[in-house]
Scaffold this motif. Structure first.
Motif, PDB file in Angstrom:
ATOM      1  N   THR A 126       0.827  -1.198   0.000  1.00  0.00           N
ATOM      2  CA  THR A 126       0.000   0.000   0.000  1.00  0.00           C
ATOM      3  C   THR A 126       0.864   1.252   0.000  1.00  0.00           C
ATOM      4  N   THR A 127       0.241   2.356  -0.318  1.00  0.00           N
ATOM      5  CA  THR A 127       0.881   3.659  -0.264  1.00  0.00           C
ATOM      6  C   THR A 127      -0.061   4.584   0.490  1.00  0.00           C
ATOM      7  N   PRO A 128       0.421   5.732   0.948  1.00  0.00           N
ATOM      8  CA  PRO A 128      -0.488   6.667   1.620  1.00  0.00           C
ATOM      9  C   PRO A 128      -1.662   7.098   0.733  1.00  0.00           C
ATOM     10  N   LEU A 129      -1.441   7.251  -0.566  1.00  0.00           N
ATOM     11  CA  LEU A 129      -2.522   7.629  -1.478  1.00  0.00           C
ATOM     12  C   LEU A 129      -3.608   6.548  -1.521  1.00  0.00           C
ATOM     13  N   VAL A 130      -3.192   5.288  -1.653  1.00  0.00           N
ATOM     14  CA  VAL A 130      -4.150   4.186  -1.693  1.00  0.00           C
ATOM     15  C   VAL A 130      -4.888   4.098  -0.358  1.00  0.00           C
ATOM     16  N   ASP A 131      -4.167   4.213   0.756  1.00  0.00           N
ATOM     17  CA  ASP A 131      -4.804   4.163   2.081  1.00  0.00           C
ATOM     18  C   ASP A 131      -5.880   5.232   2.220  1.00  0.00           C
ATOM     19  N   GLU A 132      -5.562   6.447   1.829  1.00  0.00           N
ATOM     20  CA  GLU A 132      -6.516   7.555   1.967  1.00  0.00           C
ATOM     21  C   GLU A 132      -7.697   7.390   1.016  1.00  0.00           C
ATOM     22  N   ALA A 133      -7.431   6.961  -0.215  1.00  0.00           N
ATOM     23  CA  ALA A 133      -8.510   6.766  -1.185  1.00  0.00           C
ATOM     24  C   ALA A 133      -9.446   5.640  -0.734  1.00  0.00           C
ATOM     25  N   VAL A 134      -8.900   4.577  -0.164  1.00  0.00           N
ATOM     26  CA  VAL A 134      -9.723   3.465   0.322  1.00  0.00           C
ATOM     27  C   VAL A 134     -10.593   3.925   1.482  1.00  0.00           C
ATOM     28  N   LYS A 135     -10.036   4.704   2.393  1.00  0.00           N
ATOM     29  CA  LYS A 135     -10.803   5.179   3.558  1.00  0.00           C
ATOM     30  C   LYS A 135     -12.021   5.997   3.144  1.00  0.00           C
ATOM     31  N   LYS A 136     -11.901   6.758   2.044  1.00  0.00           N
ATOM     32  CA  LYS A 136     -12.976   7.654   1.611  1.00  0.00           C
ATOM     33  C   LYS A 136     -13.890   7.041   0.555  1.00  0.00           C
ATOM     34  N   ALA A 137     -13.603   5.816   0.133  1.00  0.00           N
ATOM     35  CA  ALA A 137     -14.331   5.218  -0.983  1.00  0.00           C
ATOM     36  C   ALA A 137     -15.763   4.853  -0.615  1.00  0.00           C
ATOM     37  N   ALA A 138     -16.676   5.184  -1.502  1.00  0.00           N
ATOM     38  CA  ALA A 138     -18.067   4.740  -1.418  1.00  0.00           C
ATOM     39  C   ALA A 138     -18.418   3.986  -2.703  1.00  0.00           C
ATOM     40  N   VAL A 139     -17.678   4.295  -3.768  1.00  0.00           N
ATOM     41  CA  VAL A 139     -17.849   3.647  -5.064  1.00  0.00           C
ATOM     42  C   VAL A 139     -16.466   3.319  -5.594  1.00  0.00           C
ATOM     43  N   CYS A 140     -16.338   2.134  -6.185  1.00  0.00           N
ATOM     44  CA  CYS A 140     -15.083   1.757  -6.830  1.00  0.00           C
ATOM     45  C   CYS A 140     -15.409   1.153  -8.186  1.00  0.00           C
ATOM     46  N   TRP A 141     -14.455   1.198  -9.085  1.00  0.00           N
ATOM     47  CA  TRP A 141     -14.603   0.587 -10.396  1.00  0.00           C
ATOM     48  C   TRP A 141     -13.693  -0.625 -10.410  1.00  0.00           C
ATOM     49  N   VAL A 142     -14.282  -1.806 -10.655  1.00  0.00           N
ATOM     50  CA  VAL A 142     -13.540  -3.058 -10.575  1.00  0.00           C
ATOM     51  C   VAL A 142     -13.535  -3.737 -11.932  1.00  0.00           C
ATOM     52  N   SER A 143     -12.340  -4.124 -12.368  1.00  0.00           N
ATOM     53  CA  SER A 143     -12.156  -4.820 -13.636  1.00  0.00           C
ATOM     54  C   SER A 143     -11.521  -6.177 -13.347  1.00  0.00           C
ATOM     55  N   VAL A 144     -12.107  -7.225 -13.897  1.00  0.00           N
ATOM     56  CA  VAL A 144     -11.604  -8.579 -13.693  1.00  0.00           C
ATOM     57  C   VAL A 144     -11.022  -9.099 -15.001  1.00  0.00           C
ATOM     58  N   GLY A 145      -9.793  -9.552 -14.959  1.00  0.00           N
ATOM     59  CA  GLY A 145      -9.170 -10.158 -16.124  1.00  0.00           C
ATOM     60  C   GLY A 145      -9.060  -9.253 -17.330  1.00  0.00           C
ATOM     61  N   GLY A 146      -8.870  -7.964 -17.132  1.00  0.00           N
ATOM     62  CA  GLY A 146      -8.738  -7.031 -18.241  1.00  0.00           C
ATOM     63  C   GLY A 146     -10.053  -6.689 -18.917  1.00  0.00           C
ATOM     64  N   GLY A 147     -11.161  -7.138 -18.347  1.00  0.00           N
ATOM     65  CA  GLY A 147     -12.478  -6.855 -18.909  1.00  0.00           C
ATOM     66  C   GLY A 147     -12.932  -5.448 -18.562  1.00  0.00           C
ATOM     67  N   PRO A 148     -14.188  -5.129 -18.888  1.00  0.00           N
ATOM     68  CA  PRO A 148     -14.695  -3.788 -18.585  1.00  0.00           C
ATOM     69  C   PRO A 148     -14.806  -3.564 -17.076  1.00  0.00           C
TER      70      PRO A 148
END
Length: 177
Positions: free
Chosen positions: A16-38
């Motif tokens: 992890t990095t401080p940016l990832v830690d802070e972004a995760v703490k504030k996340a309510a929506v995320c965009w997830v891609s599996v296997g290079g798909g949409p």
């Protein structure tokens, strides 16, 4: 885990990095891609430096997420734009385990527009085979100048929730000339 002279130290495998830690703490929506798909926009709940996501019947759709071990997660910043994309280690929490008993009620309590109490929602997830997935940072994040400069906007994908547009309602009869 390593043992030196009878002393056991736990090694944190989370990258992890401080940016990832802070972004995760504030996340309510995320965009997830599996296997290079949409990428699919999913509501999520931050917990212990990771994101918890529910998918399955009656919940949000993320094809392949429940059956994979890795995915790419993109998070937005306060301005609404993408600030970081990171590889995630996907762990499916199984009903009856200690992790499930801890996480599922937390996610159910934060679920918007849920019908009935959180305990009933968790019971429905078990009965219908919904997946509660934990997305933990597991690699080098891409941020700043490493992110694409173009918008990456796409046309909307076909979905079962899309309805045909109805003709406008007219209160009075319209005369043709």
């Amino acid at each position: 885990m390593r043992e030196d002279a009878g002393v056991t130290d736990e090694v944190d495998e989370r990258v992890t990095t401080p940016l990832v830690d802070e972004a995760v703490k504030k996340a309510a929506v995320c965009w997830v891609s599996v296997g290079g798909g949409p990428a699919y926009a999913l509501w999520c709940l931050p917990a212990d430096g990771a994101l918890l996501v529910v998918t399955g019947p009656g919940e949000q759709s993320a094809p392949g997420l429940a059956d994979t071990e890795a995915a790419d997660v993109t998070l937005r910043g306060d301005h609404g734009g993408r600030i970081v994309t990171w590889p995630a280690r996907v762990t499916r929490l199984r009903p009856g385990t200690e992790e499930w008993e801890t996480a599922a009620p937390l996610v159910a309590a934060k679920r918007l527009n849920a019908h009935g109490p959180a305990a009933d929602l968790v019971a429905r997830w078990v009965a219908e085979g919904c997946a509660v997935n934990r997305l933990a940072p597991a690699g080098t994040p891409v941020a700043g100048t490493g992110l694409p400069a173009e918008s990456l906007a796409e046309s909307p994908r076909e979905a079962p929730v899309v309805r045909a547009t109805r003709r406008p309602f007219r209160l009075h009869k319209v005369r043709r000339r």
